[in-house]
Scaffold this motif. Structure first.
Motif, short mmCIF file in Angstrom:
data_model
loop_
_atom_site.label_atom_id
_atom_site.label_comp_id
_atom_site.label_asym_id
_atom_site.label_seq_id
_atom_site.Cartn_x
_atom_site.Cartn_y
_atom_site.Cartn_z
N VAL A 148 -14.73 -17.54 -12.98
CA VAL A 148 -14.65 -15.86 -13.87
C VAL A 148 -14.26 -14.67 -12.85
O VAL A 148 -12.86 -14.23 -13.82
N VAL A 149 -15.06 -14.92 -11.72
CA VAL A 149 -15.04 -13.57 -11.66
C VAL A 149 -14.94 -13.41 -9.66
O VAL A 149 -15.64 -14.10 -9.42
N CYS A 150 -14.38 -11.99 -9.60
CA CYS A 150 -14.16 -11.98 -8.40
C CYS A 150 -14.26 -10.65 -8.25
O CYS A 150 -13.69 -9.69 -8.22
N TRP A 151 -15.60 -10.53 -7.07
CA TRP A 151 -15.30 -9.31 -6.83
C TRP A 151 -14.05 -8.62 -5.70
O TRP A 151 -14.06 -8.88 -4.11
N TRP A 152 -13.44 -7.60 -5.54
CA TRP A 152 -12.75 -7.35 -5.13
C TRP A 152 -12.13 -6.02 -4.69
O TRP A 152 -12.31 -5.44 -5.89
N ARG A 153 -12.54 -5.49 -3.06
CA ARG A 153 -11.49 -4.27 -2.84
C ARG A 153 -10.41 -4.28 -1.90
O ARG A 153 -10.38 -5.30 -0.98
N SER A 154 -9.39 -3.50 -1.83
CA SER A 154 -8.41 -4.03 -1.21
C SER A 154 -8.13 -1.94 -0.34
O SER A 154 -8.80 -1.23 -1.09
N ASN A 155 -7.69 -2.05 0.82
CA ASN A 155 -7.66 -0.41 0.92
C ASN A 155 -6.67 -0.35 1.77
O ASN A 155 -5.82 -1.79 2.99
N ASN A 156 -5.68 0.59 1.45
CA ASN A 156 -4.48 0.74 2.38
C ASN A 156 -4.30 2.09 2.54
O ASN A 156 -4.88 3.03 2.69
N TRP A 157 -4.12 2.10 4.33
CA TRP A 157 -4.39 2.80 4.79
C TRP A 157 -3.58 3.90 5.48
O TRP A 157 -2.23 3.41 5.41
N PHE A 158 -3.00 5.01 5.80
CA PHE A 158 -1.70 6.29 6.23
C PHE A 158 -2.60 6.71 7.32
O PHE A 158 -3.39 6.70 7.21
N PRO A 159 -1.59 7.05 8.15
CA PRO A 159 -0.33 6.29 7.73
C PRO A 159 -0.04 4.80 8.24
O PRO A 159 -1.16 4.51 8.20
N ARG A 160 1.09 4.40 7.69
CA ARG A 160 1.05 3.03 6.49
C ARG A 160 0.95 2.36 7.59
O ARG A 160 0.45 1.03 7.72
N THR A 161 0.86 2.16 8.91
CA THR A 161 0.58 1.59 10.37
C THR A 161 -0.32 2.36 11.33
O THR A 161 0.88 2.38 12.02
N PRO A 162 -1.19 2.60 11.42
CA PRO A 162 -1.59 3.49 12.17
C PRO A 162 -2.15 2.65 13.42
O PRO A 162 -1.63 2.49 13.46
N THR A 163 -2.16 3.96 15.05
CA THR A 163 -2.22 3.37 15.83
C THR A 163 -3.78 3.05 15.83
O THR A 163 -4.60 3.12 14.97
N ASP A 164 -4.16 2.36 17.27
CA ASP A 164 -5.36 2.37 17.73
C ASP A 164 -6.25 3.52 17.01
O ASP A 164 -6.42 4.57 17.40
N THR A 165 -7.26 3.09 16.09
CA THR A 165 -8.26 3.59 15.29
C THR A 165 -9.75 3.29 14.71
O THR A 165 -9.04 1.98 14.78
N ILE A 166 -10.31 3.94 13.92
CA ILE A 166 -11.48 3.24 13.36
C ILE A 166 -11.31 3.76 12.16
O ILE A 166 -11.71 4.88 11.79
N VAL A 167 -11.72 2.43 10.56
CA VAL A 167 -11.57 3.55 9.46
C VAL A 167 -13.13 2.49 8.33
O VAL A 167 -13.57 1.35 9.42
#
Length: 209
Positions: A148-167
């Motif tokens: 019945v239930v699925c807990w879900w979160r999505s994160n879309n990062w900008f810039p769209r394909t970032p260089t080496d970084t920490i999020v």
């Protein structure tokens, strides 16, 4: 103009009677209390916002169309209590706190609410492939699912394909959080890690994409 003593007594009696009658039949406000606590520990949560809403868009055939407007917000005290005068109706109730995942109710209002703490997951992103300017990296956090239930979160990062970084990615504390990622096409995820930590802890994962 003369007013007889008997008339004065009668008038006083009427006024007194009306006053007493008003006191007897006066509507006494009824207080409701909602208790907000932390899942697992049952610790009271102070500073949570309890938002009461009413439906503002009705349809003759289907009823409320899902448009709600807040009419009162109460902040919980140190005991996790939100005390308020009972309204005629509550169509939606939402409880939120910066350190917890928001929870809402519509069909039935709960007066004892537990919130799930957020946990911090640091994703170390390393770009190892070439992408176009229209490509986008997405990071998903999928929790416990059933039929019945699925807990879900999505994160879309900008810039769209970032260089080496920490999020920072947030999951549910004390639950299995499946961290996966994809570029552009959903449902083609690459599993990165499964994280299960306390709210006070921080997990680190690496994503080479």
């Amino acid at each position: 103009m003369r007013i007889s003593f008997a008339c004065l007594i009668l008038l006083a009696t009427i006024v007194s009677g009306c006053t007493k009658e008003k006191g007897i039949n006066a509507v006494v406000p009824i207080n409701d209390t909602i208790y907000v606590s932390e899942e697992f520990s049952s610790k009271p949560i102070a500073g949570a916002k309890v938002i009461l809403k009413k439906c503002t868009q009705w349809d003759f055939f289907v009823g409320c169309t899902g448009v709600f407007s807040p009419f009162k917000t109460i902040t919980t005290d140190y005991l996790g209590r939100a005390i308020f005068v009972r309204p005629n109706a509550i169509d939606e109730l939402v409880v939120e706190h910066t350190k917890y995942w928001t929870k809402g109710f519509r069909s039935s209002i709960s007066y004892s609410i537990s919130l799930t703490p957020k946990c911090l997951i640091r994703a170390h992103l390393k770009k190892i492939n070439s992408y176009s300017s229209t490509d986008a990296l997405n990071i998903d956090v999928n929790g416990d699912c059933d039929a019945v239930v699925c807990w879900w979160r999505s994160n879309n990062w900008f810039p769209r394909t970032p260089t080496d970084t920490i999020v920072n990615v947030y999951g549910r504390a004390k639950y299995d959080n499946k961290i996966s990622w994809y570029v552009n096409i959903a449902n083609q995820d690459t599993l990165s890690s499964i994280i299960n930590i306390n709210a006070t802890d921080t997990a680190d994962i690496n994503i080479d994409y």
